[in-house]
Scaffold this motif. Structure first.
Motif, mmCIF file in Angstrom:
data_model
loop_
_atom_site.group_PDB
_atom_site.id
_atom_site.type_symbol
_atom_site.label_atom_id
_atom_site.label_comp_id
_atom_site.label_asym_id
_atom_site.label_seq_id
_atom_site.Cartn_x
_atom_site.Cartn_y
_atom_site.Cartn_z
ATOM 1 N N LYS A 1 0.828 -1.216 0.000
ATOM 2 C CA LYS A 1 0.000 0.000 0.000
ATOM 3 C C LYS A 1 0.860 1.263 0.000
ATOM 4 O O LYS A 1 0.555 2.235 -0.680
ATOM 5 N N ALA A 2 1.948 1.226 0.762
ATOM 6 C CA ALA A 2 2.817 2.400 0.861
ATOM 7 C C ALA A 2 3.717 2.556 -0.362
ATOM 8 O O ALA A 2 4.337 3.604 -0.545
ATOM 9 N N GLY A 3 3.787 1.520 -1.201
ATOM 10 C CA GLY A 3 4.661 1.588 -2.375
ATOM 11 C C GLY A 3 6.121 1.740 -1.987
ATOM 12 O O GLY A 3 6.869 2.499 -2.597
ATOM 13 N N LEU A 4 6.520 0.994 -0.957
ATOM 14 C CA LEU A 4 7.892 1.110 -0.473
ATOM 15 C C LEU A 4 8.900 0.708 -1.544
ATOM 16 O O LEU A 4 8.623 -0.128 -2.400
ATOM 17 N N THR A 5 10.064 1.320 -1.487
ATOM 18 C CA THR A 5 11.134 1.012 -2.429
ATOM 19 C C THR A 5 12.073 -0.026 -1.823
ATOM 20 O O THR A 5 11.997 -0.326 -0.628
ATOM 21 N N ILE A 6 12.983 -0.518 -2.637
ATOM 22 C CA ILE A 6 13.992 -1.461 -2.150
ATOM 23 C C ILE A 6 14.778 -0.808 -1.008
ATOM 24 O O ILE A 6 15.034 -1.434 0.019
ATOM 25 N N GLY A 7 15.135 0.442 -1.163
ATOM 26 C CA GLY A 7 15.855 1.166 -0.107
ATOM 27 C C GLY A 7 15.052 1.247 1.180
ATOM 28 O O GLY A 7 15.603 1.083 2.269
ATOM 29 N N ASP A 8 13.743 1.498 1.054
ATOM 30 C CA ASP A 8 12.880 1.552 2.242
ATOM 31 C C ASP A 8 12.849 0.193 2.942
ATOM 32 O O ASP A 8 12.896 0.113 4.166
ATOM 33 N N MET A 9 12.755 -0.870 2.159
ATOM 34 C CA MET A 9 12.664 -2.210 2.728
ATOM 35 C C MET A 9 13.948 -2.589 3.465
ATOM 36 O O MET A 9 13.899 -3.234 4.508
ATOM 37 N N LYS A 10 15.086 -2.170 2.946
ATOM 38 C CA LYS A 10 16.371 -2.472 3.601
ATOM 39 C C LYS A 10 16.453 -1.834 4.983
ATOM 40 O O LYS A 10 17.136 -2.335 5.862
ATOM 41 N N LYS A 11 15.764 -0.718 5.175
ATOM 42 C CA LYS A 11 15.842 0.034 6.429
ATOM 43 C C LYS A 11 14.838 -0.426 7.482
ATOM 44 O O LYS A 11 14.890 0.031 8.616
ATOM 45 N N ARG A 12 13.913 -1.302 7.120
ATOM 46 C CA ARG A 12 12.888 -1.734 8.064
ATOM 47 C C ARG A 12 13.505 -2.526 9.207
ATOM 48 O O ARG A 12 14.462 -3.278 9.017
ATOM 49 N N SER B 1 20.879 -7.756 3.327
ATOM 50 C CA SER B 1 21.426 -8.585 2.247
ATOM 51 C C SER B 1 20.327 -9.322 1.481
ATOM 52 O O SER B 1 20.528 -9.715 0.334
ATOM 53 N N ASP B 2 19.150 -9.488 2.101
ATOM 54 C CA ASP B 2 18.014 -10.087 1.382
ATOM 55 C C ASP B 2 17.587 -9.215 0.207
ATOM 56 O O ASP B 2 16.921 -9.689 -0.713
#
Length: 108
Positions: free
Chosen positions: A39-50, A56-57
C-alpha cells in the motif's frame, strides 16, 4: 508449597491461552506487514531500512517473473519467530514493492 501446587494447573491454562493469543496476533501481523508495504509503495531502499530486515536479502533479486518484475526473498524467521516462512516480494522496474506472497510451511 501447597498453594503453588494448586496454582500449577491454573498457570498452565494461562500460559496456553497467552500463547494462542500471541500466535493469532503474529499471523495477522504477517498479512498486515505485507499489505502495508504494498500500500505504501515502499522502495527497495525503504525495505532495507525496516526493523528486523536483513539488508542482504535486498541486494539482488532471487528470480524474475514473466512480467519482468523482480522478486526478492526476505526470510521472516530470524526477526519475528516465523522459522520456515519467507516473503517473496514483487518489485517493479521502478524499484517499488507491488505485491508479495508468503512461502513456507510455517506462514499460516
Amino acid at each position: 508449597m501447597l498453594k503453588i501446587k494448586l496454582l500449577q494447573p491454573f498457570l498452565s491454562v494461562v500460559i496456553i491461552i497467552a500463547t494462542l493469543v500471541l500466535v493469532a496476533c503474529a499471523i495477522a501481523d504477517l498479512k498486515d506487514y505485507g499489505d502495508q508495504a504494498v500500500k505504501a509503495g515502499l522502495t527497495i531502499g525503504d525495505m532495507k531500512k525496516r526493523i528486523g530486515v536483513n539488508p542482504s536479502d535486498w541486494e539482488k533479486p532471487a528470480y524474475y517473473l514473466p512480467n519482468g518484475n523482480a522478486v526478492y526473498v526476505e526470510s521472516v524467521g530470524p526477526s519475528v519467530g516465523y522459522k520456515g516462512c519467507d516473503f517473496h516480494w514483487e518489485v517493479n522496474a521502478q524499484g517499488r514493492v507491488v505485491g508479495y506472497r508468503t512461502v513456507g510451511d510455517r506462514c499460516w
